[in-house]
Scaffold this motif. Structure first.
Motif, PDB file in Angstrom:
ATOM      1  N   GLN A  71      41.149  11.481  83.309  1.00  0.00           N
ATOM      2  CA  GLN A  71      39.871  12.539  82.930  1.00  0.00           C
ATOM      3  C   GLN A  71      38.471  11.346  81.919  1.00  0.00           C
ATOM      4  OE1 GLN A  71      40.874  16.265  82.281  1.00  0.00           O
ATOM      5  NE2 GLN A  71      40.838  16.666  84.135  1.00  0.00           N
ATOM      6  N   LYS A  72      38.997  11.689  81.010  1.00  0.00           N
ATOM      7  CA  LYS A  72      38.215  10.962  80.011  1.00  0.00           C
ATOM      8  C   LYS A  72      38.181  10.004  80.091  1.00  0.00           C
ATOM      9  CE  LYS A  72      38.083   9.695  74.670  1.00  0.00           C
ATOM     10  NZ  LYS A  72      38.899   9.832  73.085  1.00  0.00           N
ATOM     11  N   ALA A  73      38.952   8.670  80.981  1.00  0.00           N
ATOM     12  CA  ALA A  73      38.048   7.370  81.069  1.00  0.00           C
ATOM     13  C   ALA A  73      37.141   7.676  81.869  1.00  0.00           C
ATOM     14  CB  ALA A  73      39.121   6.558  81.696  1.00  0.00           C
ATOM     15  N   GLN A  75      34.765   9.838  82.892  1.00  0.00           N
ATOM     16  CA  GLN A  75      33.228  10.709  82.240  1.00  0.00           C
ATOM     17  C   GLN A  75      33.296   9.601  81.486  1.00  0.00           C
ATOM     18  OE1 GLN A  75      35.266  13.850  79.900  1.00  0.00           O
ATOM     19  NE2 GLN A  75      35.675  15.506  81.069  1.00  0.00           N
ATOM     20  N   GLU A  76      33.558   8.716  80.531  1.00  0.00           N
ATOM     21  CA  GLU A  76      32.770   7.777  80.032  1.00  0.00           C
ATOM     22  C   GLU A  76      32.674   7.276  81.338  1.00  0.00           C
ATOM     23  OE1 GLU A  76      35.825   5.911  77.424  1.00  0.00           O
ATOM     24  OE2 GLU A  76      35.563   7.943  75.941  1.00  0.00           O
ATOM     25  N   ALA A  77      33.168   6.510  81.961  1.00  0.00           N
ATOM     26  CA  ALA A  77      32.783   5.737  83.837  1.00  0.00           C
ATOM     27  C   ALA A  77      31.021   6.165  83.699  1.00  0.00           C
ATOM     28  CB  ALA A  77      33.937   5.468  84.365  1.00  0.00           C
ATOM     29  N   GLN A  79      29.169   8.179  82.423  1.00  0.00           N
ATOM     30  CA  GLN A  79      28.401   7.770  81.806  1.00  0.00           C
ATOM     31  C   GLN A  79      27.408   6.656  81.116  1.00  0.00           C
ATOM     32  OE1 GLN A  79      29.889  10.090  77.868  1.00  0.00           O
ATOM     33  NE2 GLN A  79      30.092  11.806  78.884  1.00  0.00           N
ATOM     34  N   GLU A  80      28.525   5.697  81.459  1.00  0.00           N
ATOM     35  CA  GLU A  80      27.577   4.419  81.452  1.00  0.00           C
ATOM     36  C   GLU A  80      26.660   4.354  82.211  1.00  0.00           C
ATOM     37  OE1 GLU A  80      29.193   1.821  79.322  1.00  0.00           O
ATOM     38  OE2 GLU A  80      30.519   2.560  78.556  1.00  0.00           O
ATOM     39  N   ALA A  86      30.398  -2.511  81.795  1.00  0.00           N
ATOM     40  CA  ALA A  86      30.934  -1.201  80.437  1.00  0.00           C
ATOM     41  C   ALA A  86      31.735  -1.794  79.699  1.00  0.00           C
ATOM     42  CB  ALA A  86      32.679  -0.103  81.659  1.00  0.00           C
ATOM     43  N   GLY A  87      31.259  -1.392  78.291  1.00  0.00           N
ATOM     44  CA  GLY A  87      31.631  -1.744  77.252  1.00  0.00           C
ATOM     45  C   GLY A  87      30.399  -2.950  76.453  1.00  0.00           C
TER      46      GLY A  87
END
Length: 101
Positions: A71-73, A75-77, A79-80, A86-87
């Motif tokens: 879920q965290k991954a 959410q982070e994706a 927000q990109e 990514a990164g």
């Protein structure tokens, strides 16, 4: 000397112990997935009830941790910024790896 006495006093090779423990965990979880109660699993396998409970609790915790990380991954994706890998930092030149001024 009785064989069980010898087994108690001679250390089992670690690889053998880990393989046996993994098999027992898999057996407990497979029986739980079939709908057996913890007491039934303990009786059927000869594994102490407390150990059965611990194995099930650890499996639930590991599953929850994996779900939380996924879920965290996600959410982070989400927000990109669109179109930015990514990164990669904003203003970073992807060819030279340098920040544009």
């Amino acid at each position: 000397m009785h064989p069980s006495t010898v087994r108690r006093h001679v250390a089992e090779p670690r690889e053998d112990f880990l393989a046996r423990a993994r098999t027992r965990r898999e057996q407990v979880l497979a029986l739980r997935a079939q709908g057996l109660k913890m007491r039934e699993i303990a009786e059927q396998t000869g594994i102490p009830l407390g150990t059965v409970g611990r194995v099930i609790a650890e499996a639930k915790k590991a599953a929850q941790t994996a779900q939380d990380m996924a879920q965290k991954a996600a959410q982070e994706a989400a927000q990109e910024p669109a179109g930015q890998p990514a990164g990669q930092l904003e203003g970073e030149d992807t060819q030279a790896g340098q920040v544009a001024s």
